[in-house]
Design an enzyme around this catalytic site. Structure first.
Site, short mmCIF file in Angstrom:
data_model
loop_
_atom_site.label_atom_id
_atom_site.label_comp_id
_atom_site.label_asym_id
_atom_site.label_seq_id
_atom_site.Cartn_x
_atom_site.Cartn_y
_atom_site.Cartn_z
N ASN A 1 51.50 34.86 23.86
CA ASN A 1 50.64 33.76 23.41
C ASN A 1 49.62 34.20 22.36
OD1 ASN A 1 48.72 35.13 24.90
ND2 ASN A 1 48.50 33.56 26.49
N TYR B 1 41.99 42.15 39.80
CA TYR B 1 43.13 42.46 38.92
C TYR B 1 44.23 43.16 39.72
CZ TYR B 1 45.92 45.43 35.90
OH TYR B 1 46.98 46.09 35.33
#
Ligand code: UDP
Length: 328
Positions: A32, A140
């Site tokens: 992206n 994370y």
């Protein structure tokens, strides 16, 4: 093999893309470009899209005729994950769910997943083998661990093969000096120290000197992206629709933050201003790989075993590209 590479314009994804392409595989980057750089893909094909867009991914996989997916696209900043876990779970867990559905729809039955050594987190076991218990200690790492469980269940139920590659600290640049690390913001140790050497950063903060390590700073296993890429090449060529495997990718050697700064001073020939700062939330004390399984099963051997050689490649990149890819 035709390999679709999510996050193929990112730091590690693009290094793997260029490496497997050099060795004759047909590659397609899917990214992206939020963190990635189109220039990192060089002259290989790139589709700009988000992994959350299941329809676009399905169409891309189908049109490309993908045999396999290497899945790198993810939010990766530990500090950010502590502040904004929603973003990390949405991108990493939600995004991978979308990718798995696209793979099912397109009939793609092989996957490599970029996992992380930080999934071992709060362990006293150093070095870590693939059997070391997973104890992620930040959002994370927890999101990457959750993805491992999800992929395992999907592979079992819907019939595809996977390998989880648990990276230690990716670093270094392509030896030709054309590709290297360019994160915005840059939070990783080696590029930050080299930016300080270039005068782009006033000083380097050492996040904690009260850890139970010989010099009090955190220890990590720094593995060159070319060696990471070589592990991916070996892994994808060995993955069948029945594979279910996990490998650590690290050199087996640990270096403290202070040792990294000293090595950078030696290579750059410049004194690097430094200051002790508080611990960074979510940081494990020491992460060092036991890479025996990768060596014995896939025949991998790191070529960058001296940290100075790795830092030398990164220094060449930073000197030649003081503004990174120059697109931000
Ligand atoms: N670190 C540091 N100062 C910095 C950046 C990082 O002391 O400006 C430390 C960090 O706390 C960790 C190690 O360097 O112990 C490696 O951090 P990095 O962000 O490069 O990778 P991580 O291990 O978090 O994936």
């Amino acid at each position: 093999m035709r390999i679709l590479i999510t996050g193929g314009a990112g730091y590690v994804g693009s290094a793997c893309l260029r490496y497997v392409a050099e060795r004759g595989h047909e590659v397609l980057a899917y990214d992206n470009l939020v963190q990635g750089h189109a220039a990192a893909v060089a002259d290989h094909p790139l589709v700009v899209g988000d992994i959350a867009d299941t329809d676009k991914l399905t169409a891309t996989l189908t049109e490309f005729g993908a045999d396999a997916v290497m899945h790198f696209a993810a939010a990766t900043d530990v500090g950010e994950s502590v502040k904004d876990p929603e973003y990390h779970y949405r991108n990493n867990v939600g995004g991978t769910l979308s990718l798995l559905n696209a793979m099912r729809a397109a009939g793609v039955r092989r996957m490599l997943f970029s996992s992380t050594s930080s999934a071992y987190g709060l362990t006293d076991e150093v070095p870590m083998t693939e059997k070391t218990r997973l104890q992620p200690m930040n959002p994370y790492a927890a999101s990457k661990t959750a993805v491992e469980w999800m992929v395992r269940d999907f592979a079992h139920a819907y019939g595809f093969g996977y390998m989880f590659l648990r990276y230690f600290n990716a670093c270094g640049a392509d030896p030709d000096g054309a590709h290297g690390e360019d994160h915005r913001p840059e939070n990783h140790l080696i590029p930050r120290v080299l930016q300080a050497a270039l005068g782009q950063r006033e000083k380097i903060m050492i996040f904690g000197t009260d850890y139970p390590t010989p010099d009090g700073s955190c220890i990590r296993d720094y593995v060159h992206t070319r060696d990471l890429a070589d592990a991916h090449l070996r892994a994808i060529e060995a993955t069948t629709p029945e594979t279910a495997e996990v490998f650590n990718i690290g050199t087996g050697q640990g270096h403290s933050v202070k040792e990294i700064i000293a090595a950078c001073e030696k290579i750059t020939g410049r004194a690097i201003p430094q200051e002790v700062a508080p611990r960074r939330p979510g940081d494990p004390t020491a992460l060092v790989a036991d890479p025996t399984k990768l060596k014995t099963v896939l025949g991998w051997e790191p070529r960058y075993t001296a940290i100075e050689d790795t830092i030398t490649t990164a220094w060449a990149w930073h000197q030649g590209h003081p503004d990174g890819y120059g697109d931000r």
